[in-house]
Design a protein around this motif. Structure first.
Motif, PDB file in Angstrom:
ATOM      1  N   GLY A  24       0.764  -1.245   0.000  1.00  0.00           N
ATOM      2  CA  GLY A  24       0.000   0.000   0.000  1.00  0.00           C
ATOM      3  C   GLY A  24       0.788   1.284   0.000  1.00  0.00           C
ATOM      4  N   MET A  25       2.147   1.226  -0.001  1.00  0.00           N
ATOM      5  CA  MET A  25       2.909   2.469   0.031  1.00  0.00           C
ATOM      6  C   MET A  25       2.585   3.310  -1.207  1.00  0.00           C
ATOM      7  SD  MET A  25       6.947   3.111   0.861  1.00  0.00           S
ATOM      8  CE  MET A  25       7.643   2.659  -0.724  1.00  0.00           C
ATOM      9  N   GLY A  26       2.120   4.521  -0.973  1.00  0.00           N
ATOM     10  CA  GLY A  26       1.733   5.403  -2.060  1.00  0.00           C
ATOM     11  C   GLY A  26       0.303   5.201  -2.518  1.00  0.00           C
ATOM     12  N   LYS A  27      -0.439   4.306  -1.841  1.00  0.00           N
ATOM     13  CA  LYS A  27      -1.804   4.029  -2.236  1.00  0.00           C
ATOM     14  C   LYS A  27      -2.771   4.450  -1.133  1.00  0.00           C
ATOM     15  CE  LYS A  27      -0.327  -0.004  -4.929  1.00  0.00           C
ATOM     16  NZ  LYS A  27      -0.468  -1.478  -5.120  1.00  0.00           N
ATOM     17  N   ARG A  28      -4.061   4.473  -1.496  1.00  0.00           N
ATOM     18  CA  ARG A  28      -5.084   4.913  -0.546  1.00  0.00           C
ATOM     19  C   ARG A  28      -5.178   3.990   0.662  1.00  0.00           C
ATOM     20  NH1 ARG A  28      -8.972   8.437  -0.212  1.00  0.00           N
ATOM     21  NH2 ARG A  28      -8.477   9.263  -2.278  1.00  0.00           N
ATOM     22  N   THR A  29      -4.910   2.706   0.484  1.00  0.00           N
ATOM     23  CA  THR A  29      -5.011   1.781   1.615  1.00  0.00           C
ATOM     24  C   THR A  29      -4.070   2.184   2.740  1.00  0.00           C
ATOM     25  OG1 THR A  29      -3.441   0.343   0.463  1.00  0.00           O
ATOM     26  CG2 THR A  29      -5.772  -0.191   0.245  1.00  0.00           C
ATOM     27  N   LEU A  30      -2.843   2.571   2.392  1.00  0.00           N
ATOM     28  CA  LEU A  30      -1.893   2.983   3.419  1.00  0.00           C
ATOM     29  C   LEU A  30      -2.264   4.348   3.985  1.00  0.00           C
ATOM     30  CD1 LEU A  30       0.570   2.170   4.995  1.00  0.00           C
ATOM     31  CD2 LEU A  30       2.002   3.160   3.218  1.00  0.00           C
ATOM     32  N   GLN A  31      -2.806   5.217   3.132  1.00  0.00           N
ATOM     33  CA  GLN A  31      -3.259   6.519   3.623  1.00  0.00           C
ATOM     34  C   GLN A  31      -4.323   6.343   4.693  1.00  0.00           C
ATOM     35  OE1 GLN A  31      -5.586  10.530   1.991  1.00  0.00           O
ATOM     36  NE2 GLN A  31      -4.699   9.106   0.540  1.00  0.00           N
ATOM     37  N   LEU A  42       4.396  12.234   7.637  1.00  0.00           N
ATOM     38  CA  LEU A  42       4.692  13.574   8.141  1.00  0.00           C
ATOM     39  C   LEU A  42       3.548  14.530   7.833  1.00  0.00           C
ATOM     40  CD1 LEU A  42       8.484  13.900   7.222  1.00  0.00           C
ATOM     41  CD2 LEU A  42       7.507  13.763   9.510  1.00  0.00           C
ATOM     42  N   PHE A  43       3.032  14.487   6.614  1.00  0.00           N
ATOM     43  CA  PHE A  43       1.971  15.416   6.237  1.00  0.00           C
ATOM     44  C   PHE A  43       0.679  15.121   6.986  1.00  0.00           C
ATOM     45  CE2 PHE A  43      -1.683  16.580   3.605  1.00  0.00           C
ATOM     46  CZ  PHE A  43      -1.479  17.953   3.500  1.00  0.00           C
ATOM     47  N   LEU A  44       0.244  13.857   6.994  1.00  0.00           N
ATOM     48  CA  LEU A  44      -1.055  13.530   7.573  1.00  0.00           C
ATOM     49  C   LEU A  44      -1.065  13.671   9.092  1.00  0.00           C
ATOM     50  CD1 LEU A  44      -2.140  10.467   5.404  1.00  0.00           C
ATOM     51  CD2 LEU A  44      -2.901  12.836   5.226  1.00  0.00           C
ATOM     52  N   VAL A  79      -8.340  24.999   3.524  1.00  0.00           N
ATOM     53  CA  VAL A  79      -8.322  23.891   2.568  1.00  0.00           C
ATOM     54  C   VAL A  79      -9.056  22.661   3.092  1.00  0.00           C
ATOM     55  CG1 VAL A  79      -6.835  22.286   1.291  1.00  0.00           C
ATOM     56  CG2 VAL A  79      -6.160  24.692   1.529  1.00  0.00           C
ATOM     57  N   VAL A  80      -8.784  22.283   4.321  1.00  0.00           N
ATOM     58  CA  VAL A  80      -9.361  21.063   4.891  1.00  0.00           C
ATOM     59  C   VAL A  80     -10.603  21.356   5.711  1.00  0.00           C
ATOM     60  CG1 VAL A  80      -8.911  19.021   6.321  1.00  0.00           C
ATOM     61  CG2 VAL A  80      -7.058  20.049   4.993  1.00  0.00           C
ATOM     62  N   GLY A  81     -10.576  22.462   6.458  1.00  0.00           N
ATOM     63  CA  GLY A  81     -11.666  22.767   7.365  1.00  0.00           C
ATOM     64  C   GLY A  81     -11.525  22.013   8.676  1.00  0.00           C
ATOM     65  N   ARG A  82     -12.597  22.001   9.455  1.00  0.00           N
ATOM     66  CA  ARG A  82     -12.557  21.356  10.776  1.00  0.00           C
ATOM     67  C   ARG A  82     -13.376  20.065  10.848  1.00  0.00           C
ATOM     68  NH1 ARG A  82     -11.503  25.360  14.854  1.00  0.00           N
ATOM     69  NH2 ARG A  82     -10.264  27.018  13.889  1.00  0.00           N
ATOM     70  N   HIS A  83     -14.044  19.686   9.732  1.00  0.00           N
ATOM     71  CA  HIS A  83     -15.031  18.612   9.826  1.00  0.00           C
ATOM     72  C   HIS A  83     -14.669  17.356   9.049  1.00  0.00           C
ATOM     73  CE1 HIS A  83     -17.549  21.546  11.820  1.00  0.00           C
ATOM     74  NE2 HIS A  83     -17.444  22.352  10.775  1.00  0.00           N
ATOM     75  N   ARG A  84     -13.497  17.297   8.444  1.00  0.00           N
ATOM     76  CA  ARG A  84     -13.039  16.065   7.807  1.00  0.00           C
ATOM     77  C   ARG A  84     -11.549  15.903   8.067  1.00  0.00           C
ATOM     78  NH1 ARG A  84      -9.858  16.577   3.299  1.00  0.00           N
ATOM     79  NH2 ARG A  84      -9.953  18.528   2.119  1.00  0.00           N
ATOM     80  N   ASP A  85     -11.069  14.683   7.926  1.00  0.00           N
ATOM     81  CA  ASP A  85      -9.651  14.421   8.135  1.00  0.00           C
ATOM     82  C   ASP A  85      -8.833  14.932   6.943  1.00  0.00           C
ATOM     83  OD1 ASP A  85     -10.158  13.128  10.524  1.00  0.00           O
ATOM     84  OD2 ASP A  85     -10.290  11.145   9.585  1.00  0.00           O
ATOM     85  N   PRO A  86      -7.627  15.411   7.197  1.00  0.00           N
ATOM     86  CA  PRO A  86      -6.737  15.757   6.086  1.00  0.00           C
ATOM     87  C   PRO A  86      -6.461  14.530   5.225  1.00  0.00           C
ATOM     88  CG  PRO A  86      -5.909  16.648   8.158  1.00  0.00           C
ATOM     89  CD  PRO A  86      -7.026  15.710   8.509  1.00  0.00           C
ATOM     90  N   ALA A  87      -6.235  14.746   3.943  1.00  0.00           N
ATOM     91  CA  ALA A  87      -5.940  13.675   2.997  1.00  0.00           C
ATOM     92  C   ALA A  87      -4.673  14.016   2.223  1.00  0.00           C
ATOM     93  CB  ALA A  87      -7.110  13.461   2.038  1.00  0.00           C
ATOM     94  N   ALA A  88      -4.022  12.995   1.685  1.00  0.00           N
ATOM     95  CA  ALA A  88      -2.780  13.206   0.945  1.00  0.00           C
ATOM     96  C   ALA A  88      -2.988  14.151  -0.236  1.00  0.00           C
ATOM     97  CB  ALA A  88      -2.233  11.865   0.465  1.00  0.00           C
TER      98      ALA A  88
END
Length: 488
Positions: A133-140, A443-445, A328-337
């Motif tokens: 899953g590295m680099g894929k949504r599953t790992l995210q 690091l980002f998430l 960009v993200v707001g307060r009501h959803r999780d950050p995404a890659a």
């Protein structure tokens, strides 16, 4: 008496001749090396290079060597070459292999292997991490789950001062665990907490002066008591834990459905059991998992811990990150890659944290595998080569005022993210960090998830925050501190 006196004179003269011969031989060999400070017999440049901050010492010596880009100090009796990493130093210039520390870390496993062993393990590990899953949504999704767990753990502090080391390490360690073991561990799991303590202790021991002494005098230091002897004990604890997990996987293995890195390795072992040259055996399996677990946990964790400290030191930077997250993200959803490309300031801050914290200033030591001509100098076979990553990360030609924390180093005139080819926090070339893609996403998430929910404040005045590493040998260890996480 006269006979005894004559014998003493003969011995003294012989010793003097041997010393002069040794010095002549050393000078002759050194004449073809890159320039460096004049060494003392046996001690080399030990008195000029600080064991407490080897990187700063090397940079100071280089500054006095008429701006030489490459220098050649003596680390006690060993002659080494300290050079900037690519692009300043071309990988094609040197024929080298990774050289594990003399502090007894075995040359097995994916990180410290060489030659054909390294090629096989590296190719397998890259492919396996990608399949997992590295680099894929599953790992995210796995990282996002751990980021949420970390946020909830921080929320329990109710704004009171706490040490972020353990919860941050736990979150990052769980991401690696999901890849290596197909499992995560509760924040109260005492076995896992003990392992995290071992990893941090091992990281600290490898950065201490005793380890550097072992590195320079392995034949002597292995017989002497001291903190360096704890390194093997720490490695054995990690090795025993991984071995137990391997045995557990063997009992429930389904060759058609690998669950994690261990399963994939076991399947590969079975496929190559008739190949006498195969590097896929239990020793390389256990050590490869130890390397992934150790490196993947502490490197990212140390960067995040330094990052949170820097945001408390520079609250104006934290405020801009908050504004960008809200926009960009707001307060009501999780950050995404996918948000990263729309968050140039936060992206720049994370890069600047990596640059400024300079976690691995000297890189991992290499050694030339045969006599090598390098920019008019001769590096004999076996010469240690340090690709000094910190020299690129602190290069004033690429970063204005490199000793100052400034996200502007990665922003263009329009406020967009700007790449910098001198940014080499993950090393470069064939030995670039195996999990770079995973580390960048973590690091980002994790960073944005924590900043989305909290304002980080220091119990002390920001001006009084000390950014000096707790230890600064082969690695820079973040200082200990406490933080107040105030809900936003």
């Amino acid at each position: 008496m006269e006979l005894g006196g004559a014998a003493t004179l003969v011995l003294a003269a012989g010793a003097l001749c041997l010393a002069l011969l040794w010095e002549w031989k050393r000078q002759r060999e050194s004449s073809k090396f890159p320039p460096g400070p004049t060494p003392l017999p046996l001690l080399g440049n030990a008195l000029q290079l600080s064991g407490a901050d080897l990187f700063t010492s090397l940079m100071a010596e280089r500054a006095t060597a008429e701006g030489a880009k490459v220098q050649s100090p003596h680390l006690y009796r060993r002659h080494v070459c300290a050079a900037p990493p690519p692009p300043v130093l071309s990988l094609a210039d040197c024929h080298w292999a990774l050289r594990p520390f003399c502090v007894p870390l075995p040359s097995s496993g994916v990180i410290f292997a060489n030659g054909e062993r390294w090629k096989q393990l590296r190719q397998f590990s890259v492919a396996t991490l990608r399949n997992l899953g590295m680099g894929k949504r599953t790992l995210q999704e796995t990282i996002a789950e751990e980021a949420r767990a970390l946020v909830e753990e921080i929320r329990k502090t109710n704004g009171s001062p706490f040490d972020p080391s353990r919860p941050v390490s736990h979150a990052v360690g769980n991401v690696i665990s999901s890849i290596a073991f197909g499992d995560r561990f509760d924040y109260q799991d005492q076995t896992f907490l003990s392992l995290l303590d071992v990893i941090q202790s091992l990281f600290l021991e490898l950065s201490g002066p005793w380890t550097q002494l072992y590195e320079m005098f392995p034949g002597i230091m292995r017989f002497l008591p001291g903190p360096h002897n704890r390194i093997l004990q720490h490695v054995e604890v990690l090795h025993d834990f991984v071995t137990e997990r391997v045995q557990r996987n063997q009992k429930t293995l389904d060759p058609g459905c690998p669950r994690d890195y261990i399963d994939a390795f076991l399947i590969k072992m079975e496929e190559e059991k008739q190949n006498p040259q195969s590097e896929f055996h239990t020793k390389n399996l256990a050590l490869s998992v130890v390397h992934l677990f150790f490196g993947g946990t502490e490197m990212v964790s140390a960067t995040l811990r330094y990052g949170f400290l820097l945001l408390m030191k520079y609250p104006e930077v934290q405020e801009k990150v908050h504004q960008e997250i809200d926009g960009v993200v707001g307060r009501h959803r999780d950050p995404a890659a996918e948000d990263r490309s729309r968050m140039p300031y936060t992206h720049a801050v994370i890069h600047e944290i990596q640059r400024f914290s300079n976690i691995i200033p000297l890189g991992i030591p290499h050694a030339v595998i045969r006599d090598t001509q390098f920019r008019g100098y001769t590096l004999p076979k076996g010469t240690d080569v340090f690709c000094v990553l910190g020299s690129a990360l602190r290069d004033p030609r690429h970063f204005s005022d490199p000793e100052r924390f400034d996200p502007g180093n990665f922003l263009d005139e329009n406020g967009g993210f700007k790449k910098n080819h001198a940014f080499m926090a993950f090393s470069s070339g064939k030995r670039v960090c195996l999990g770079e893609g995973l580390a960048r996403m973590e690091l980002f998430l994790v960073f944005t998830s924590v900043l989305q929910r909290f304002t980080l404040q220091s119990p002390v005045d920001p001006q009084d925050i000390d950014l000096t590493p707790k230890a600064s040998g082969f690695w820079n260890i973040p200082p200990e501190y406490r933080v107040c996480a105030l809900p936003r």
